[in-house]
Design a protein around this motif. Structure first.
Motif, PDB file in Angstrom:
ATOM      1  N   ALA A 121      -7.873   3.330   2.289  1.00  0.00           N
ATOM      2  CA  ALA A 121      -6.924   4.052   1.442  1.00  0.00           C
ATOM      3  C   ALA A 121      -7.666   4.938   0.459  1.00  0.00           C
ATOM      4  CB  ALA A 121      -6.035   3.069   0.685  1.00  0.00           C
ATOM      5  N   TYR A 122      -6.938   5.914  -0.075  1.00  0.00           N
ATOM      6  CA  TYR A 122      -7.472   6.722  -1.174  1.00  0.00           C
ATOM      7  C   TYR A 122      -7.390   5.918  -2.468  1.00  0.00           C
ATOM      8  CZ  TYR A 122      -7.412  10.796   1.903  1.00  0.00           C
ATOM      9  OH  TYR A 122      -7.650  11.669   2.936  1.00  0.00           O
ATOM     10  N   SER A 123      -8.281   6.230  -3.373  1.00  0.00           N
ATOM     11  CA  SER A 123      -8.339   5.489  -4.634  1.00  0.00           C
ATOM     12  C   SER A 123      -7.010   5.550  -5.374  1.00  0.00           C
ATOM     13  CB  SER A 123      -9.455   6.044  -5.521  1.00  0.00           C
ATOM     14  OG  SER A 123     -10.705   5.942  -4.874  1.00  0.00           O
ATOM     15  N   ILE A 124      -6.362   6.720  -5.348  1.00  0.00           N
ATOM     16  CA  ILE A 124      -5.096   6.878  -6.049  1.00  0.00           C
ATOM     17  C   ILE A 124      -3.998   6.004  -5.441  1.00  0.00           C
ATOM     18  CG2 ILE A 124      -4.388   8.843  -4.645  1.00  0.00           C
ATOM     19  CD1 ILE A 124      -3.765   8.361  -8.416  1.00  0.00           C
TER      20      ILE A 124
ATOM     21  N   SER B 135       6.668  -2.744  -3.284  1.00  0.00           N
ATOM     22  CA  SER B 135       6.354  -3.129  -1.908  1.00  0.00           C
ATOM     23  C   SER B 135       6.154  -1.910  -1.008  1.00  0.00           C
ATOM     24  CB  SER B 135       7.465  -4.020  -1.353  1.00  0.00           C
ATOM     25  OG  SER B 135       8.712  -3.347  -1.384  1.00  0.00           O
ATOM     26  N   GLU B 136       6.951  -0.863  -1.221  1.00  0.00           N
ATOM     27  CA  GLU B 136       6.817   0.333  -0.382  1.00  0.00           C
ATOM     28  C   GLU B 136       5.458   0.991  -0.577  1.00  0.00           C
ATOM     29  OE1 GLU B 136      10.027   2.988  -1.047  1.00  0.00           O
ATOM     30  OE2 GLU B 136      11.574   1.596  -0.338  1.00  0.00           O
ATOM     31  N   THR B 137       5.004   1.074  -1.818  1.00  0.00           N
ATOM     32  CA  THR B 137       3.685   1.658  -2.100  1.00  0.00           C
ATOM     33  C   THR B 137       2.585   0.810  -1.485  1.00  0.00           C
ATOM     34  OG1 THR B 137       4.562   2.476  -4.204  1.00  0.00           O
ATOM     35  CG2 THR B 137       2.174   2.490  -3.941  1.00  0.00           C
ATOM     36  N   THR B 138       2.731  -0.493  -1.548  1.00  0.00           N
ATOM     37  CA  THR B 138       1.721  -1.388  -0.962  1.00  0.00           C
ATOM     38  C   THR B 138       1.710  -1.275   0.559  1.00  0.00           C
ATOM     39  OG1 THR B 138       2.061  -2.922  -2.804  1.00  0.00           O
ATOM     40  CG2 THR B 138       0.879  -3.763  -0.890  1.00  0.00           C
ATOM     41  N   ASP B 139       2.878  -1.133   1.162  1.00  0.00           N
ATOM     42  CA  ASP B 139       2.959  -1.014   2.625  1.00  0.00           C
ATOM     43  C   ASP B 139       2.290   0.256   3.140  1.00  0.00           C
ATOM     44  OD1 ASP B 139       4.272  -3.410   2.911  1.00  0.00           O
ATOM     45  OD2 ASP B 139       6.275  -2.511   2.799  1.00  0.00           O
ATOM     46  N   LYS B 140       2.158   1.267   2.290  1.00  0.00           N
ATOM     47  CA  LYS B 140       1.518   2.517   2.708  1.00  0.00           C
ATOM     48  C   LYS B 140       0.005   2.363   2.869  1.00  0.00           C
ATOM     49  CE  LYS B 140       4.994   5.584   0.683  1.00  0.00           C
ATOM     50  NZ  LYS B 140       5.275   6.626  -0.344  1.00  0.00           N
ATOM     51  N   LEU B 141      -0.559   1.318   2.306  1.00  0.00           N
ATOM     52  CA  LEU B 141      -1.992   1.073   2.461  1.00  0.00           C
ATOM     53  C   LEU B 141      -2.280   0.641   3.896  1.00  0.00           C
ATOM     54  CD1 LEU B 141      -2.689  -0.963  -0.813  1.00  0.00           C
ATOM     55  CD2 LEU B 141      -3.023   1.480  -0.448  1.00  0.00           C
TER      56      LEU B 141
ATOM     57  N   LEU C 152      -0.547 -11.954   3.083  1.00  0.00           N
ATOM     58  CA  LEU C 152      -0.965 -12.645   1.860  1.00  0.00           C
ATOM     59  C   LEU C 152      -1.664 -11.685   0.902  1.00  0.00           C
ATOM     60  CD1 LEU C 152      -2.308 -16.013   3.327  1.00  0.00           C
ATOM     61  CD2 LEU C 152      -0.201 -15.663   2.037  1.00  0.00           C
ATOM     62  N   VAL C 153      -2.487 -10.794   1.450  1.00  0.00           N
ATOM     63  CA  VAL C 153      -3.172  -9.800   0.618  1.00  0.00           C
ATOM     64  C   VAL C 153      -2.159  -8.845  -0.012  1.00  0.00           C
ATOM     65  CG1 VAL C 153      -4.777  -7.850   0.641  1.00  0.00           C
ATOM     66  CG2 VAL C 153      -5.351  -9.925   1.890  1.00  0.00           C
ATOM     67  N   LYS C 154      -1.150  -8.444   0.744  1.00  0.00           N
ATOM     68  CA  LYS C 154      -0.103  -7.565   0.199  1.00  0.00           C
ATOM     69  C   LYS C 154       0.631  -8.256  -0.952  1.00  0.00           C
ATOM     70  CE  LYS C 154       0.921  -4.720   4.275  1.00  0.00           C
ATOM     71  NZ  LYS C 154       1.954  -4.331   5.270  1.00  0.00           N
ATOM     72  N   GLN C 155       0.956  -9.528  -0.764  1.00  0.00           N
ATOM     73  CA  GLN C 155       1.649 -10.267  -1.817  1.00  0.00           C
ATOM     74  C   GLN C 155       0.783 -10.361  -3.073  1.00  0.00           C
ATOM     75  OE1 GLN C 155       2.769 -14.033  -0.135  1.00  0.00           O
ATOM     76  NE2 GLN C 155       4.309 -13.163   1.230  1.00  0.00           N
TER      77      GLN C 155
END
Length: 214
Positions: A85-88, A99-105, A116-119
């Motif tokens: 992922a990009y730093s930003i 959750s949506e922002t995390t799913d983009k990674l 588990l890492v997403k949570q």
């Protein structure tokens, strides 16, 4: 070569600060500790490949916290989860607690560990930390200043206890009086028995004397 050495030294300093911040977050936020526990139980290693700037960081979850390093741990041949992922994007995922922002990674690895890492990332959001601190402050205030309903409940409890204790005292008083009456009756019976015995002895002695006189 010199520039690479300086960059590595700067990265090491930054990682030390981030690692200290994570340790503090884990101490303050019980929900974050709960999210980190299954990862620590499996000693999960996460490889974070960042772009702009191009940096590769390895995060090892353990019971003492999250250890950060620029190299893969010596006892591991590959990480369990890889994040590209990009730093930003990473900053947005951490700060927005969304959750949506995390799913983009982009994450690769075992589906369970990826989840588990997403949570963990979502729980690590600043919003969650602020909520945790607010709950703690509210909890302290509620313990220091009870509400009217709590005070009324305490009063009712005190009244109930006083009533119960008064009932117990009355019961004990009645039993004590009954015992006193029983003791008095026993003393009275004992006196009657002694008098009867003395009279019977006197009669017996009189009868014996009269028998010998005759």
């Amino acid at each position: 070569m010199k520039r690479s050495t300086l960059s590595h030294s700067l990265l090491s300093i930054i990682l030390v600060f981030i690692e200290s911040a994570l340790t503090l977050l884990l101490r303050l936020d019980p929900e974050l500790r709960k999210a980190a526990y299954p990862l620590a139980k499996q000693s999960t290693v996460v490889c974070l490949r960042l772009y702009l700037p191009h940096v590769q960081i390895f995060a090892t979850f353990g019971y003492k916290g999250v250890l950060l390093d620029a190299k893969l741990p010596a006892n591991r041949s590959e990480p369990d989860v890889i994040i590209n992922a990009y730093s930003i994007q990473v900053l947005n995922a951490i700060t927005t607690h969304d959750s949506e922002t995390t799913d983009k990674l982009q994450m690769r690895g075992d589906s369970v560990q990826v989840q588990l890492v997403k949570q963990f990332i979502m729980q690590m959001g600043l919003g969650s930390l602020i909520q945790s601190v607010i709950k703690k402050i509210k909890g302290d205030k509620s313990t220091s200043k009870p509400s009217d309903a709590e005070m009324e409940e305490k009063k009712n409890n005190y009244k109930r206890r006083i009533t119960e204790q008064q009932t117990q005292i009355n019961t004990l008083t009645i039993k004590n009086r009954e015992l006193e009456t029983t003791v008095k009756e026993l003393h009275s019976k004992q006196k009657v028995t002694m008098i009867t015995a003395v009279v019977a002895a006197i009669i017996a002695i009189g009868a014996l004397i009269a028998l010998f006189m005759s």
